[in-house]
Design a protein around this motif. Structure first.
Motif, PDB file in Angstrom:
ATOM      1  N   SER A  99       0.851  -1.192   0.000  1.00  0.00           N
ATOM      2  CA  SER A  99       0.000   0.000   0.000  1.00  0.00           C
ATOM      3  C   SER A  99       0.881   1.235   0.000  1.00  0.00           C
ATOM      4  CB  SER A  99      -0.949   0.002   1.204  1.00  0.00           C
ATOM      5  OG  SER A  99      -0.214   0.043   2.410  1.00  0.00           O
ATOM      6  N   VAL A 149       0.617   5.763   0.323  1.00  0.00           N
ATOM      7  CA  VAL A 149      -0.166   6.981   0.481  1.00  0.00           C
ATOM      8  C   VAL A 149      -0.121   7.652  -0.892  1.00  0.00           C
ATOM      9  CG1 VAL A 149      -0.346   9.206   1.640  1.00  0.00           C
ATOM     10  CG2 VAL A 149       0.426   7.197   2.922  1.00  0.00           C
ATOM     11  N   GLN A 202       3.884   5.221  -5.614  1.00  0.00           N
ATOM     12  CA  GLN A 202       2.842   4.509  -6.358  1.00  0.00           C
ATOM     13  C   GLN A 202       3.281   4.179  -7.786  1.00  0.00           C
ATOM     14  OE1 GLN A 202      -1.062   6.277  -6.229  1.00  0.00           O
ATOM     15  NE2 GLN A 202      -1.782   5.091  -7.975  1.00  0.00           N
ATOM     16  N   ASN A 229      -9.089  -0.831  -2.725  1.00  0.00           N
ATOM     17  CA  ASN A 229      -9.195  -0.864  -1.257  1.00  0.00           C
ATOM     18  C   ASN A 229      -8.230   0.137  -0.647  1.00  0.00           C
ATOM     19  OD1 ASN A 229     -11.000  -3.032  -1.426  1.00  0.00           O
ATOM     20  ND2 ASN A 229      -9.336  -4.519  -1.376  1.00  0.00           N
ATOM     21  N   TYR A 230      -8.624   0.633   0.515  1.00  0.00           N
ATOM     22  CA  TYR A 230      -7.748   1.523   1.277  1.00  0.00           C
ATOM     23  C   TYR A 230      -7.414   0.868   2.611  1.00  0.00           C
ATOM     24  CZ  TYR A 230      -8.002   5.447  -1.898  1.00  0.00           C
ATOM     25  OH  TYR A 230      -7.866   6.257  -2.992  1.00  0.00           O
ATOM     26  N   GLY A 256      -7.862   3.579   5.825  1.00  0.00           N
ATOM     27  CA  GLY A 256      -8.544   4.739   5.280  1.00  0.00           C
ATOM     28  C   GLY A 256      -7.679   5.734   4.539  1.00  0.00           C
ATOM     29  N   ARG A 257      -6.367   5.476   4.439  1.00  0.00           N
ATOM     30  CA  ARG A 257      -5.511   6.482   3.809  1.00  0.00           C
ATOM     31  C   ARG A 257      -4.496   5.910   2.827  1.00  0.00           C
ATOM     32  NH1 ARG A 257      -0.395   7.391   6.063  1.00  0.00           N
ATOM     33  NH2 ARG A 257       0.081   5.950   7.740  1.00  0.00           N
ATOM     34  N   GLU A 258      -4.217   4.606   2.908  1.00  0.00           N
ATOM     35  CA  GLU A 258      -3.214   4.013   2.022  1.00  0.00           C
ATOM     36  C   GLU A 258      -3.891   3.176   0.951  1.00  0.00           C
ATOM     37  OE1 GLU A 258       0.008   2.042   3.999  1.00  0.00           O
ATOM     38  OE2 GLU A 258       0.219   3.650   5.472  1.00  0.00           O
ATOM     39  N   LEU A 259      -3.558   3.462  -0.294  1.00  0.00           N
ATOM     40  CA  LEU A 259      -4.107   2.766  -1.438  1.00  0.00           C
ATOM     41  C   LEU A 259      -3.442   1.400  -1.563  1.00  0.00           C
ATOM     42  CD1 LEU A 259      -5.967   3.026  -3.938  1.00  0.00           C
ATOM     43  CD2 LEU A 259      -4.023   4.063  -5.118  1.00  0.00           C
ATOM     44  N   GLU A 260      -4.263   0.353  -1.642  1.00  0.00           N
ATOM     45  CA  GLU A 260      -3.721  -1.016  -1.742  1.00  0.00           C
ATOM     46  C   GLU A 260      -3.402  -1.356  -3.197  1.00  0.00           C
ATOM     47  OE1 GLU A 260      -5.229  -4.917   0.369  1.00  0.00           O
ATOM     48  OE2 GLU A 260      -6.355  -4.606  -1.505  1.00  0.00           O
TER      49      GLU A 260
END
Length: 150
Positions: free
Chosen positions: A115, A117, A124, A137-138, A141-145
């Motif tokens: 994941s 940010v 990324q 999915n996060y 609540g803040r890190e993109l999987e």
């Protein structure tokens, strides 16, 4: 010219962990990954941690730590870094391939999750260039999987 053939993963022990703790990312990257010392400390409070130093010949150049649950075939790339002095040489890409190869050989792993940010100039794009796909999915609540099929 650096030969990536000399890149390897090394188990950490009482003799080599300190040198890996001394590695650091660039100043502007410090918000993306905790220090290796913090990561190693956190490892003491996790059920199953797989961590290695990333070495070029006999020189530590990076660190990787996974939250690994082989019985569930889940492998989460928790921490990954290449020292600021060795970035931009393709070592990160080669190290990810070494990690994937070892996970497949040791655990018969089929995917690797991580994941990030999602920020400008964050990691990324690095992961996407390696084939990781956004899951939607996060984490917390803040890190993109992102997932990589291996």
């Amino acid at each position: 010219m650096i030969s990536h053939d000399e890149l390897r993963l090394q188990e950490l022990n009482a003799t080599n962990f300190y040198a890996v703790c001394q590695l650091s990312v660039k100043q502007e990257q410090k918000g993306y990954v905790d220090t290796n010392a913090i990561s190693m400390a956190e490892a003491n409070f996790s059920d199953y941690v797989w961590m290695r130093g990333i070495y070029l010949n006999e020189v530590p150049v990076g660190f990787v730590m996974l939250n690994a649950h082989p019985e569930e075939n889940t492998f989460y790339l928790w921490r990954f870094m290449i020292d600021k002095n060795y970035q931009g040489l393709g070592l990160g890409r080669s190290a990810i391939q070494l990690i994937v190869n070892e996970l497949k050989a040791t655990f018969n792993a089929t995917e690797l999750t991580t994941s990030v940010v999602p920020v400008k100039d964050g990691p990324q794009q690095f992961y996407e260039c390696l084939g990781f796909k956004i899951t939607g999915n996060y984490i917390e609540g803040r890190e993109l999987e992102l997932k990589l099929s291996i």
